[in-house]
Design a protein around this motif. Structure first.
Motif, PDB file in Angstrom:
ATOM      1  N   LEU A 205       0.819  -1.198   0.000  1.00  0.00           N
ATOM      2  CA  LEU A 205       0.000   0.000   0.000  1.00  0.00           C
ATOM      3  C   LEU A 205       0.862   1.261   0.000  1.00  0.00           C
ATOM      4  O   LEU A 205       1.696   1.447   0.886  1.00  0.00           O
ATOM      5  N   PRO A 206       0.665   2.141  -0.975  1.00  0.00           N
ATOM      6  CA  PRO A 206       1.367   3.427  -0.964  1.00  0.00           C
ATOM      7  C   PRO A 206       0.849   4.293   0.183  1.00  0.00           C
ATOM      8  O   PRO A 206      -0.235   4.067   0.711  1.00  0.00           O
ATOM      9  N   GLU A 207       1.612   5.278   0.534  1.00  0.00           N
ATOM     10  CA  GLU A 207       1.208   6.177   1.610  1.00  0.00           C
ATOM     11  C   GLU A 207      -0.077   6.912   1.231  1.00  0.00           C
ATOM     12  O   GLU A 207      -0.210   7.447   0.129  1.00  0.00           O
ATOM     13  N   GLY A 208      -1.038   6.909   2.138  1.00  0.00           N
ATOM     14  CA  GLY A 208      -2.304   7.598   1.893  1.00  0.00           C
ATOM     15  C   GLY A 208      -3.345   6.758   1.167  1.00  0.00           C
ATOM     16  O   GLY A 208      -4.453   7.227   0.925  1.00  0.00           O
ATOM     17  N   VAL A 209      -3.015   5.517   0.828  1.00  0.00           N
ATOM     18  CA  VAL A 209      -3.961   4.638   0.134  1.00  0.00           C
ATOM     19  C   VAL A 209      -4.371   3.519   1.082  1.00  0.00           C
ATOM     20  O   VAL A 209      -3.530   2.816   1.628  1.00  0.00           O
ATOM     21  N   THR A 210      -5.677   3.342   1.287  1.00  0.00           N
ATOM     22  CA  THR A 210      -6.164   2.328   2.201  1.00  0.00           C
ATOM     23  C   THR A 210      -6.346   0.997   1.486  1.00  0.00           C
ATOM     24  O   THR A 210      -6.458   0.942   0.253  1.00  0.00           O
ATOM     25  N   ARG A 211      -6.398  -0.064   2.282  1.00  0.00           N
ATOM     26  CA  ARG A 211      -6.638  -1.397   1.739  1.00  0.00           C
ATOM     27  C   ARG A 211      -7.990  -1.444   1.034  1.00  0.00           C
ATOM     28  O   ARG A 211      -8.133  -2.062  -0.024  1.00  0.00           O
ATOM     29  N   LYS A 212      -8.980  -0.780   1.621  1.00  0.00           N
ATOM     30  CA  LYS A 212     -10.326  -0.776   1.032  1.00  0.00           C
ATOM     31  C   LYS A 212     -10.308  -0.135  -0.348  1.00  0.00           C
ATOM     32  O   LYS A 212     -10.986  -0.605  -1.277  1.00  0.00           O
ATOM     33  N   ARG A 213      -9.529   0.925  -0.500  1.00  0.00           N
ATOM     34  CA  ARG A 213      -9.481   1.615  -1.797  1.00  0.00           C
ATOM     35  C   ARG A 213      -8.917   0.717  -2.891  1.00  0.00           C
ATOM     36  O   ARG A 213      -9.433   0.693  -4.012  1.00  0.00           O
ATOM     37  N   VAL A 214      -7.863  -0.028  -2.565  1.00  0.00           N
ATOM     38  CA  VAL A 214      -7.278  -0.938  -3.551  1.00  0.00           C
ATOM     39  C   VAL A 214      -8.251  -2.065  -3.873  1.00  0.00           C
ATOM     40  O   VAL A 214      -8.394  -2.476  -5.032  1.00  0.00           O
ATOM     41  N   LEU A 391      -3.790   4.560  -9.978  1.00  0.00           N
ATOM     42  CA  LEU A 391      -3.548   3.925  -8.677  1.00  0.00           C
ATOM     43  C   LEU A 391      -2.580   2.755  -8.808  1.00  0.00           C
ATOM     44  O   LEU A 391      -1.727   2.533  -7.947  1.00  0.00           O
ATOM     45  N   SER A 392      -2.703   1.994  -9.912  1.00  0.00           N
ATOM     46  CA  SER A 392      -1.832   0.829 -10.105  1.00  0.00           C
ATOM     47  C   SER A 392      -0.361   1.230 -10.203  1.00  0.00           C
ATOM     48  O   SER A 392       0.521   0.476  -9.797  1.00  0.00           O
ATOM     49  N   ALA A 393      -0.101   2.415 -10.750  1.00  0.00           N
ATOM     50  CA  ALA A 393       1.280   2.890 -10.841  1.00  0.00           C
ATOM     51  C   ALA A 393       1.864   3.099  -9.450  1.00  0.00           C
ATOM     52  O   ALA A 393       3.048   2.818  -9.208  1.00  0.00           O
ATOM     53  N   ARG A 394       1.043   3.575  -8.522  1.00  0.00           N
ATOM     54  CA  ARG A 394       1.520   3.811  -7.158  1.00  0.00           C
ATOM     55  C   ARG A 394       1.743   2.502  -6.408  1.00  0.00           C
ATOM     56  O   ARG A 394       2.743   2.340  -5.700  1.00  0.00           O
ATOM     57  N   THR A 395       0.831   1.534  -6.559  1.00  0.00           N
ATOM     58  CA  THR A 395       1.002   0.254  -5.864  1.00  0.00           C
ATOM     59  C   THR A 395       2.190  -0.525  -6.431  1.00  0.00           C
ATOM     60  O   THR A 395       2.912  -1.192  -5.697  1.00  0.00           O
ATOM     61  N   GLU A 396       2.400  -0.426  -7.745  1.00  0.00           N
ATOM     62  CA  GLU A 396       3.546  -1.112  -8.348  1.00  0.00           C
ATOM     63  C   GLU A 396       4.855  -0.542  -7.815  1.00  0.00           C
ATOM     64  O   GLU A 396       5.781  -1.286  -7.470  1.00  0.00           O
ATOM     65  N   ALA A 397       4.943   0.776  -7.730  1.00  0.00           N
ATOM     66  CA  ALA A 397       6.166   1.417  -7.235  1.00  0.00           C
ATOM     67  C   ALA A 397       6.452   0.997  -5.800  1.00  0.00           C
ATOM     68  O   ALA A 397       7.603   0.752  -5.422  1.00  0.00           O
ATOM     69  N   THR A 398       5.404   0.886  -4.984  1.00  0.00           N
ATOM     70  CA  THR A 398       5.592   0.497  -3.591  1.00  0.00           C
ATOM     71  C   THR A 398       6.042  -0.950  -3.484  1.00  0.00           C
ATOM     72  O   THR A 398       6.920  -1.295  -2.694  1.00  0.00           O
ATOM     73  N   SER A 399       5.446  -1.842  -4.296  1.00  0.00           N
ATOM     74  CA  SER A 399       5.809  -3.261  -4.235  1.00  0.00           C
ATOM     75  C   SER A 399       7.246  -3.481  -4.672  1.00  0.00           C
ATOM     76  O   SER A 399       7.920  -4.397  -4.210  1.00  0.00           O
ATOM     77  N   LEU A 400       7.748  -2.649  -5.573  1.00  0.00           N
ATOM     78  CA  LEU A 400       9.136  -2.761  -6.006  1.00  0.00           C
ATOM     79  C   LEU A 400      10.095  -2.261  -4.933  1.00  0.00           C
ATOM     80  O   LEU A 400      11.224  -2.723  -4.818  1.00  0.00           O
ATOM     81  N   ALA A 401       9.634  -1.308  -4.122  1.00  0.00           N
ATOM     82  CA  ALA A 401      10.507  -0.681  -3.126  1.00  0.00           C
ATOM     83  C   ALA A 401      10.594  -1.468  -1.829  1.00  0.00           C
ATOM     84  O   ALA A 401      11.569  -1.344  -1.098  1.00  0.00           O
TER      85      ALA A 401
END
Length: 416
Positions: A205-214, A391-401
């Protein structure tokens, strides 16, 4: 002195290697092969089993729906630690069902076996979709998958008529491919291991994004993809008869349109594979959906053969590109494949009803009004899919980091 330990890959996504690519793309392509071979399978069933076209169509619709439902039902297993077992079991069931249909001359038994084959295909499709989410650069992986699918389908579509459009070829070839692919399941990438005390959702989860939103975004993407499938495949279903009746195409011109559309899909898959993540996903998918709407409307309005030919070929190429991007969006939302696993299942649900939708609407309101409707479907799904892409761009970046160690050296042959 003890030798140093082999470093582990700490990120949630891993590079695509030759072996993992063969397993992932093969299980996805073979699982979806039935949908691409429907026209030839219908001919084989009518000629060899003596059933009517309506019965053959109904059996294959049942097989595709069985594939879609199993794909949706097995999502959790495909995205978890039972991925390889599910893939192997699905492919064996698929090979058994289609193999029986290829050699048993009894129409009732063959029809039941075809539906059983569809059940197995559903597990294979779910596993292939989930495995694609395991890799870095979802855009390129999705493009490669589309490329392999188009090339394989083009080859099989050309091979079956050469050998003879019989049950032994139309279903037997798919059974052999499924059995061969089952042997590669040990190469399939497993779901990411986050370590004790860590949950996948929290890690990605990126900062500021909730599990429910994803979760809402992923579930919405599945529904939107099914709706989009109805619009796209309903036009494809009536494109032949519309070309003859409305645009005055000859049989040879329609054959050219179909073959050129396949070639266009291969070309666009090559381009997107080469581009990878350079263009992102948000802007390209928005442009493609908008362009697709315009092309669909134009194809339904024109009465000039050459214009219709160009519009149909261009639309089909744009469709292939949009499809690849949506698969990449689903894969980028969750590295476990939680959303990419059921994605094709939801598409098949929409696709199964597309021929009925297309024929009913064109008979009721005519081709120009039908064009307005299918173009409208693309525009309706445009904004939400574009938002999910961002949104997918943000979750992908977080999963890579997450836990990524830049000093890691991979001992396998990395091809992406």
């Amino acid at each position: 002195m003890q030798p140093p330990e082999t470093p582990k890959i700490h990120g949630l996504r891993v590079p695509l290697t030759a072996r993992s690519g063969i397993a992932t793309f093969s299980v996805f392509v073979v699982g979806y092969m039935t949908a691409n071979l429907v026209p030839l399978m219908i001919i084989a069933m009518v000629d060899d089993l003596g059933v009517s076209q309506t019965v053959a169509g109904a059996v294959l619709t049942g097989s595709l729906l069985a594939c879609a439902l199993v794909c949706l039902a097995t999502t959790r297993w495909a995205a978890g630690q039972f991925r390889r077992r599910l893939g192997r079991a699905g492919l064996v069931v698929m090979a058994s069902g289609f193999g029986a249909a290829a050699v048993v001359p009894s129409a009732p038994i063959a029809c039941i076996a075809i539906v059983v084959g569809g059940l197995g295909a559903g597990g294979a499709v779910a596993v292939g979709g989930a495995a694609m989410a395991a890799f870095t650069n979802p855009n390129r992986v999705s493009g490669l998958s589309g490329l392999v699918n188009r090339v394989a389908v083009t080859g099989v579509l050309a091979l079956i008529p050469i050998l003879g459009t019989r049950m032994t070829n139309a279903f037997g070839i798919v059974a052999v491919l499924a059995l061969a692919t089952a042997l590669t399941m040990t190469w399939l990438p497993t779901a990411p291991d986050l370590g004790a005390g860590t949950t996948r959702t929290r890690a990605e989860l990126p900062e500021g994004v909730t599990r429910k939103r994803v979760t809402v975004a992923g579930a919405s993407l599945l529904v939107l993809f099914a709706v989009w499938a109805i619009g796209e495949d309903s036009l494809w279903a009536v494109s032949g008869i519309m070309g003859f009746e409305h645009a005055g195409l000859t049989e040879q011109q329609m054959g050219l349109a179909l073959s050129a559309s396949t070639a266009g899909g291969i070309g666009i898959a090559l381009i997107l594979t080469a581009l990878g993540s350079r263009l992102g996903r948000t802007v390209p998918v928005a442009v493609l959906l908008t362009l697709g709407a315009a092309l669909k409307l134009g194809a339904c309005l024109t009465t000039e053969p050459t214009t219709y030919l160009v519009l149909i070929i261009t639309w089909n190429t744009v469709y292939a590109a949009a499809f690849i991007y949506v698969v990449a969006i689903a894969a980028a939302l969750d590295s476990s494949g939680r959303w990419s696993a059921p994605l094709l299942g939801t598409y098949l649900v929409g696709s199964a009803f597309a021929p009925l939708f297309g024929t009913l609407v064109t008979e009721a309101v005519g081709y120009p009004s039908f064009g307005v409707i299918v173009a409208g479907i693309s525009l309706v799904v445009l904004l939400p899919i574009t938002a999910i892409a961002a949104l997918s761009a943000r979750t992908e970046a977080t999963s890579l980091a997450v836990g990524q160690d830049p000093t890691v050296r991979y001992t396998t042959s990395v091809i992406v």
